[in-house]
Write an enzyme that holds these catalytic residues in place. Sequence first.
Site, PDB file in Angstrom:
ATOM      1  N   GLU A   1      11.073  31.291 -10.451  1.00  0.00           N
ATOM      2  CA  GLU A   1      10.152  30.169 -10.667  1.00  0.00           C
ATOM      3  C   GLU A   1      10.835  29.022 -11.416  1.00  0.00           C
ATOM      4  OE1 GLU A   1       7.394  29.809  -9.215  1.00  0.00           O
ATOM      5  OE2 GLU A   1       7.143  31.833  -8.441  1.00  0.00           O
TER       6      GLU A   1
ATOM      7  N   CYS B   1      15.592  30.325  -0.810  1.00  0.00           N
ATOM      8  CA  CYS B   1      16.930  30.487  -0.232  1.00  0.00           C
ATOM      9  C   CYS B   1      16.846  31.132   1.151  1.00  0.00           C
ATOM     10  CB  CYS B   1      17.788  31.350  -1.154  1.00  0.00           C
ATOM     11  SG  CYS B   1      19.467  31.594  -0.534  1.00  0.00           S
TER      12      CYS B   1
ATOM     13  N   CYS C   1      22.752  33.621  -4.894  1.00  0.00           N
ATOM     14  CA  CYS C   1      23.863  33.542  -3.953  1.00  0.00           C
ATOM     15  C   CYS C   1      24.800  32.400  -4.335  1.00  0.00           C
ATOM     16  CB  CYS C   1      23.341  33.363  -2.528  1.00  0.00           C
ATOM     17  SG  CYS C   1      22.720  31.691  -2.184  1.00  0.00           S
TER      18      CYS C   1
END
Length: 297
Positions: A217, A227, A251
């Site tokens: 969040e 993502c 990532c």
Amino acid sequence: MSPGKYNFTFLFFYATMFILLFSCQKQKKNYYDSIALNDIKLSSSPKPGSWRYNHNEHFQTFEDFQKLKKIKPEPGKNIIYLQPIGTFDELQKKEMHLTKEYLKIYYQLEAKILPTLPNTIFPVNVRRISKEGNEQILAGYVLDSILIKRKPKDAVVLMGITEKDLFPKPEWNYVFGLASYQDGVGVTSMYRFAGGQLTDSNFNESLLRLIKISSHEIGHMFGISHCLNANCVMNGTNSLTETDYHLARACSLCQRKLNSSIHYDDKKRLLELKNFFEKQHLNTELTLANQDLNLVQ
């Protein structure tokens, strides 16, 4: 020495120096390319019921992110605050404290916990009893009528944490978290992460879920969309099963976006995350942190 041989020697020397300099420069910029080798790509066919199956979202590139008008830390406005709301036992307080420590490491920003607000702050008209029989609070009310008004002046974001279950609108059963990205406030609930009751046996499972949703969040508040690049803490989620499948690790693309706004030392952050996961016995996340470290040593 003949002029031809002399010229060739100097050309070879300068060519070698150019290659060495280019290699060094490339190494310095290679953190995200390096850890991208550990990104776990998403399936091209999302499962029915999953977030990606039910939502057709736009892939946010790094260039898209850069163009956004978004919240960023700045001098005098760079602290992450947590706002507890409810009645918390000692285990829940411990979970709150560890979440604060995690967010401090994850975002490389100062993090603080504000004094707890009581459940009486919720009026009757924003409460309901769920189909399962537990009390729920309207998440939007927490953002608009509680958090925005209490956001400290030196806060970059304010994250509410409640032990009460949350719902976003009447037709939804529940929601794990909700945020107002323009206002830099969000809320999440501990309730479902521990199945309604936090114990020693489910503490680590609940903690991992709470740090995932909280960092997710806050990531949105900093402008990062859901993502679609890899298995990532910024993936959208429809269920606890999906939350558990997603990693706490951001990532390589989402880390690059984050660092472009906050400007921290990537390797320092990674080492601190590794130490946190090791100390809390979060073994899957520890393995992933070690795998990343192996690529950037």
